[in-house]
Motif scaffolding. Structure first.
Motif, PDB file in Angstrom:
ATOM      1  N   ASP A 128       9.160  -0.176  -0.124  1.00  0.00           N
ATOM      2  CA  ASP A 128       8.500  -1.195  -0.200  1.00  0.00           C
ATOM      3  C   ASP A 128       8.350  -1.575   1.385  1.00  0.00           C
ATOM      4  O   ASP A 128       7.230  -1.752   1.937  1.00  0.00           O
ATOM      5  CB  ASP A 128       8.700  -2.315  -1.184  1.00  0.00           C
ATOM      6  N   ARG A 132       4.822  -1.379   3.757  1.00  0.00           N
ATOM      7  CA  ARG A 132       4.488  -2.831   4.033  1.00  0.00           C
ATOM      8  C   ARG A 132       4.283  -2.793   5.679  1.00  0.00           C
ATOM      9  O   ARG A 132       3.261  -3.067   6.136  1.00  0.00           O
ATOM     10  CB  ARG A 132       5.436  -3.942   3.722  1.00  0.00           C
ATOM     11  N   GLU A 213       6.235  -9.917   4.017  1.00  0.00           N
ATOM     12  CA  GLU A 213       5.042  -9.942   3.052  1.00  0.00           C
ATOM     13  C   GLU A 213       4.102 -10.704   3.465  1.00  0.00           C
ATOM     14  O   GLU A 213       2.855 -10.241   3.362  1.00  0.00           O
ATOM     15  CB  GLU A 213       5.774 -10.356   1.720  1.00  0.00           C
TER      16      GLU A 213
END
Length: 308
Positions: A128, A132, A213
């Protein structure tokens, strides 16, 4: 006055162990079987079984932790490694080159602090983080390539980032307190850009500190605003056990709220076949609410769209 020299009475082995605890380590892992197969083309990469390789890596991590060494884990990505070696003009088929790449990951890449987690729980976090970072870099390249506004001279990329920040704040404010799961997707000439964001909003209006994020989400949204390429934003909110979903379509640099019927249709239609999908039990479909418009440089050019 006599000077008394302070001596370290510890033996050399004890001193080295003490120093070792103060030297952090980064271990990079080839996470997936396809990447492992790509690494096997190097004769100095001596592993021949991915499962055995992961067991040995986990043993190394546990050993370092047992010694009190602060250890972080990164993702060893074979294609990125090959590009790194080509840029540095070094031979990729040497342990030294792999060590240099791991040092680069430690300095600039996405790593996770190892606290004894099993690798099968840690690897999804690494993947992840890698996705990202890669998505954020592509979106950032798009924004930096826009240059200044021909009319006013303002930086178009920064204008779009500022607009994306206002929109994100309006999204979480408008949805109220609760746990929000947002997805922003933008189509692109080199593939879609997708950013996912989890954010908590308290009843008093506060939110958690900005995260990687959130930065990636703002950058992808800004790229969509600045280039005018199509996309959308979906937000699911959980509050007091209830779950609801809203949506917005992104086109020509504007986010248009979807109606309740449009949100229902989007969630209850199979994207591949076009056939109906049963509604999720307990999920409430809501219309989107109005969001601030990105007005800076609304004339979009095909050149900018192709940059994404």
């Amino acid at each position: 006055m006599a000077h008394h020299e302070r001596r370290d009475r510890r033996g050399p082995g004890t001193a080295r162990r003490a120093l070792r605890r103060e030297a952090p380590s980064t271990v990079a892992v080839v996470a997936d079987p396809a990447g492992f197969a790509a690494m096997r083309r190097y004769t100095t990469f001596t592993f021949d079984d991915h499962h055995h390789y992961l067991r040995q890596t986990e043993g190394l991590l546990r050993s370092l932790t047992a010694q009190g060494v602060h250890t972080r884990v990164g993702l060893f990505e074979p294609d990125d490694y090959a590009n790194f070696c080509a840029q540095e003009r070094i031979d990729p088929d040497t342990p030294d080159s792999r060590a240099r790449y791991v040092a680069e990951i430690a300095a600039t890449g996405a790593t996770v602090h190892y606290r004894g987690q099993p690798l099968d729980r840690l690897l999804p976090l690494l993947l992840d983080g890698w996705e990202r970072q890669e998505t954020g870099e592509r979106a950032t390249d798009t924004l930096t390539g826009l240059g200044p506004c021909p009319g006013c001279g303002k930086d178009l990329g920064q204008e779009a980032l500022d607009a994306a920040s206002h929109i994100l704040d309006r999204l979480t404010t408008g949805a109220g307190p609760g746990t929000h799961h947002l997805v922003c997707s933008v189509t692109g000439a080199t593939g879609p850009l997708v950013a996912v964001l989890h954010i908590e909003r308290t009843p008093r209006g506060g939110t958690e500190p900005a995260t990687a994020e959130e930065s990636a989400f703002r950058t992808v949204l800004a790229a969509g605003l600045a280039t005018g390429r199509p996309g959308g934003v979906v937000m699911r909110t959980i509050r007091d056990g209830d779950e609801q979903v809203r949506g917005w379509s992104l086109n020509n640099g504007r986010l248009r709220p979807l109606t309740e019927a449009e949100v229902f249709s989007a969630y209850c239609t199979d994207a591949r076949t076009g056939g109906p999908v049963p509604p999720e039990p307990g999920l409430v479909y809501r219309a989107g609410f109005p969001l601030p418009e990105h007005t800076a440089e609304n004339q979009r050019h095909e050149r900018r769209k192709d940059d994404l």
